[in-house]
Structures are given as structure tokens and as C-alpha cells.
Design a protein around this motif. Structure first.
Motif, mmCIF file in Angstrom:
data_model
loop_
_atom_site.group_PDB
_atom_site.id
_atom_site.type_symbol
_atom_site.label_atom_id
_atom_site.label_comp_id
_atom_site.label_asym_id
_atom_site.label_seq_id
_atom_site.Cartn_x
_atom_site.Cartn_y
_atom_site.Cartn_z
ATOM 1 N N CYS A 1 -31.487 20.312 19.967
ATOM 2 C CA CYS A 1 -32.194 21.487 19.446
ATOM 3 C C CYS A 1 -33.130 21.111 18.307
ATOM 4 C CB CYS A 1 -31.186 22.535 18.956
ATOM 5 S SG CYS A 1 -30.265 23.383 20.251
ATOM 6 N N CYS B 1 -24.015 24.860 14.627
ATOM 7 C CA CYS B 1 -25.313 25.518 14.798
ATOM 8 C C CYS B 1 -25.657 26.371 13.579
ATOM 9 C CB CYS B 1 -25.311 26.369 16.068
ATOM 10 S SG CYS B 1 -25.467 25.395 17.582
ATOM 11 N N VAL C 1 -32.519 25.133 24.197
ATOM 12 C CA VAL C 1 -31.717 24.054 24.766
ATOM 13 C C VAL C 1 -30.484 24.663 25.416
ATOM 14 C CG1 VAL C 1 -30.233 22.066 24.237
ATOM 15 C CG2 VAL C 1 -32.527 22.210 23.244
ATOM 16 N N ALA D 1 -25.804 18.348 21.392
ATOM 17 C CA ALA D 1 -26.529 19.593 21.669
ATOM 18 C C ALA D 1 -27.331 20.041 20.451
ATOM 19 C CB ALA D 1 -25.547 20.679 22.089
ATOM 20 N N LEU E 1 -29.355 27.694 21.163
ATOM 21 C CA LEU E 1 -28.568 26.863 22.064
ATOM 22 C C LEU E 1 -27.748 27.769 22.960
ATOM 23 C CD1 LEU E 1 -27.255 24.158 23.022
ATOM 24 C CD2 LEU E 1 -25.543 24.501 21.212
ATOM 25 N N LEU F 1 -27.761 18.412 29.420
ATOM 26 C CA LEU F 1 -28.559 19.029 28.356
ATOM 27 C C LEU F 1 -29.947 19.301 28.923
ATOM 28 C CD1 LEU F 1 -27.757 17.192 24.991
ATOM 29 C CD2 LEU F 1 -27.591 19.645 25.436
#
Length: 351
Positions: A267, A295, A135, A263, A275, A146
Motif C-alpha cells: 500500500c 494499517c 491493494v 500488504a 487495503l 497481492l
């Protein structure tokens, strides 16, 4: 790099930077950038005619500088890559005209590149081959998108985008409200470090239950910009001092919160373990830090190019051009047009 890695010259002129770079495979050899941002600063934004004239003046010097840095001659390059969209129409025309001239005179293949996809492709220069699926969060003055990247050369899918102001555009408008110079991003980022991000509860656009059903991966920063304006105007009308650092920090937290939240969700829901964050706003300190934190919690690896490769530059165009050459992509016709509203799924222009 192996001897067969293509030597590609890339030209970028979509907005207010004239960028020319030389890339061999995944190695950056020379990168020259001339910015006209100071010429636009007094207007509080980019003036297309000024940008176009600046590109005309800077193009040949930047080509010479990139070749000198790389230690190559123009006739040594294997291909010419150029941003053909999206961007300012007049600015794009300058770069495309230069690229066509070089391609014709040198008898080299020409590749018309999508500016936005180039912001993704440039990361190979820092971190090597792109993992797939991946992504990509693109955040700049004119775009917030995105993308699901399954193949950087052939398969890029739009998951969501801003439905009004882009994140970078909101930064510039809020900076103007706070009497900060243009471009606003670096100044707000600097001031935010001195403020309290929890001082003011600014809204998070398109994150409510119903909005998440209709605009799951889309963004909206117009309401946030308006909320900041009303808060500042109310304080000024009351004769109260404006806590600029707190406003900057609270605004920036709202932007980074929405960007990273959506975001990471993209993912997780699309099976991507990486990412990539690209575009000028990717240089923002809080965005990077919050993305790394969220993340890590979700088991996702973050990739962000170095700050000098996040803003517009020729290296990103040359890098994507090199990947297209190595993938055997069909070159663009010499009659390559510009497209100021090029669809994001179109990686490059082919016959």
C-alpha cells in the motif's frame, strides 16, 4: 438502487461450495450456498470427483433457493455471471454448463468471471464503491496474492503471490499435524486465542534482506509448515506433551505477521490508502486484528467483507458481474471455456 441497476445471477463452483446469488447493482437480494466440505473432511482435503458430483446435485436447488430468497423469476434477470476459473476443472465445468444453459434459454448475456477478482469485487455489497487505487490481499486455501486494483473491471495488476503453499493450505497441513479436523483454519484460530503467540519463534518466509529484494511482495509458507512439523516431531520423539494452543498461536502469528507486513508495504509503496482483504482466510480473527492495527499506524483504511462473503459464494460472482454490466463490458461468448489456471489479471473472459 436506481431502476437501471442490473439484476445479475451469479454461479460459483470452483471448489467445494455450490453458490448461487442474485444481486441488483450493489445490493444482495438472495444468496444460496451448499457446501460439500463434510464429504471431503475424512480425506483431509478436497477430492475433485466428489466436489463435481456435489455440484451436480446442488446446482438446481441452489438456483431455486436464490431466486426464492430474492423474490425474482429467472426470466427477470438481466445477465448471468459464472466463475470460469481458476479452480478445479471438473467443478468449474458444472457451473459453466449451468450458466451457459441459463444464458441460452433465457437469451441473456453471459459473463465468465475470474474467481480471484470476484473476492475483491464482493466488497461493494458491504462497503459500496471500491476506492482506487487499492491493494487487495487475497488469502485462501489455494491462493495467496497481492493485487494493485486501479479499476476492478479493466485494470488489476499482480504485485506478488505465494511461491509454494498458500496460507490456507498451510493452515490445513498444520492442523493435520496437531490432529485437528479439516478444514484447519477455524480450529487453529479458535485454539490460538488460548495460546501464547510468542511461545515459539517460527520463521517468517521471504522477509530477509535478500528475499525482500527478489520477492518483495511474494509469500512462502512451505518453510513455516516444515518448521512446525519438525518442532512437533521433536517434542513427540522426546515423549513431551505438545502445547497445542501455543503451537497454533505461534504459527498463526507468523502467518498474520508476514501477510500484513507485506500488504501494508504494498500500500505504502504504491500510493494506496485502502487495503482490502478477501478469501476464506480473511475470516481469521488474528489476521483482521493485526491488519487493522498496522494499517491504522500507516494511515491506511482496511476493508474486509463480512465472513459469509469471504468464503466462496455466488454473491461475489454476481457482484463482479453487476459491475461489469454497469461498466459496459463485452459479454463472454456462449462457447465460454473453463480455465483452471486463469491468469489473475484477466477479470473476465471476452471475445
Amino acid at each position: 438502487m436506481p431502476p437501471h441497476a442490473p439484476l445479475v445471477l451469479g454461479i460459483e463452483s470452483s471448489c467445494d461450495e455450490t453458490g448461487v446469488a442474485i444481486v441488483r447493482g450493489q445490493e444482495l437480494l438472495g444468496n444460496a450456498v451448499a457446501s460439500s466440505v463434510e464429504e471431503h473432511a475424512r480425506f483431509g482435503g478436497v477430492i475433485p470427483e466428489i466436489a463435481s458430483r456435489a455440484h451436480l446435485e446442488a446446482m438446481v436447488p441452489m438456483i431455486d433457493q436464490a431466486c426464492t430468497e430474492a423474490g425474482v423469476r429467472l426470466r427477470d434477470v438481466d445477465a448471468i455471471a459464472v466463475t470460469s476459473g481458476p479452480g478445479l476443472a471438473g467443478a468449474l465445468l458444472v457451473g459453466v454448463a449451468a450458466a451457459k444453459t441459463l444464458a441460452f434459454a433465457l437469451d441473456k448475456p453471459l459473463y465468465g468471471i475470474n474467481h480471484l477478482i470476484a473476492h475483491v469485487g464482493v466488497d461493494v455489497l458491504d462497503h459500496g464503491r471500491l476506492p482506487t487505487p487499492m491493494v487487495a490481499l487475497l488469502v485462501s486455501g489455494g491462493h495467496t496474492n497481492l493485487l494493485l486494483v486501479k479499476d476492478i473491471c479493466t485494470d488489476v495488476v499482480s504485485l506478488g503471490q505465494t511461491i509454494d503453499d498458500a496460507a490456507g493450505e498451510a493452515y490445513d497441513k498444520v492442523a493435520r499435524l496437531l490432529d485437528l479436523p479439516y478444514p484447519g483454519g477455524p480450529h487453529i484460530d479458535r485454539l490460538a486465542a488460548q495460546g501464547d503467540p510468542r511461545a515459539i519463534a517460527f520463521p517468517r518466509g521471504l522477509t530477509s534482506g535478500r528475499d525482500m529484494q527478489r520477492h518483495r511482495y511474494d509469500f512462502s509458507f512451505s518453510g513455516l509448515k516444515t518448521a512446525v512439523a519438525r518442532w512437533v516431531e521433536t517434542r513427540r520423539a522426546a515423549g513431551a506433551e505438545i502445547p497445542v494452543a501455543d503451537v497454533a498461536a505461534s504459527f498463526q502469528e507468523a502467518v498474520a505477521d508476514v501477510l500484513t507486513r507485506k500488504a501494508v508495504l504494498a500500500c505504502v509503496e504504491n500510493g494506496a490508502t485502502h487495503l482490502l482483504i478477501g478469501g476464506g482466510v480473511a475470516a481469521n480473527g488474528r489476521l483482521r486484528a493485526l491488519a487493522e492495527q498496522r494499517c491504522a499506524e500507516a494511515g491506511i483504511t482496511v476493508r474486509v467483507p463480512r465472513p459469509t462473503l469471504c468464503t466462496d459464494n455466488g454473491a461475489m460472482v454476481a457482484a463482479l458481474g453487476s459491475q461489469l454490466v454497469m461498466a459496459g463490458a463485452t459479454p463472454s461468448p456462449l462457447e465460454l471455456p473453463t480455465d483452471s489456471s486463469m491468469p489473475i489479471e484477466l477479470v473476465h473472459v471476452a471475445p
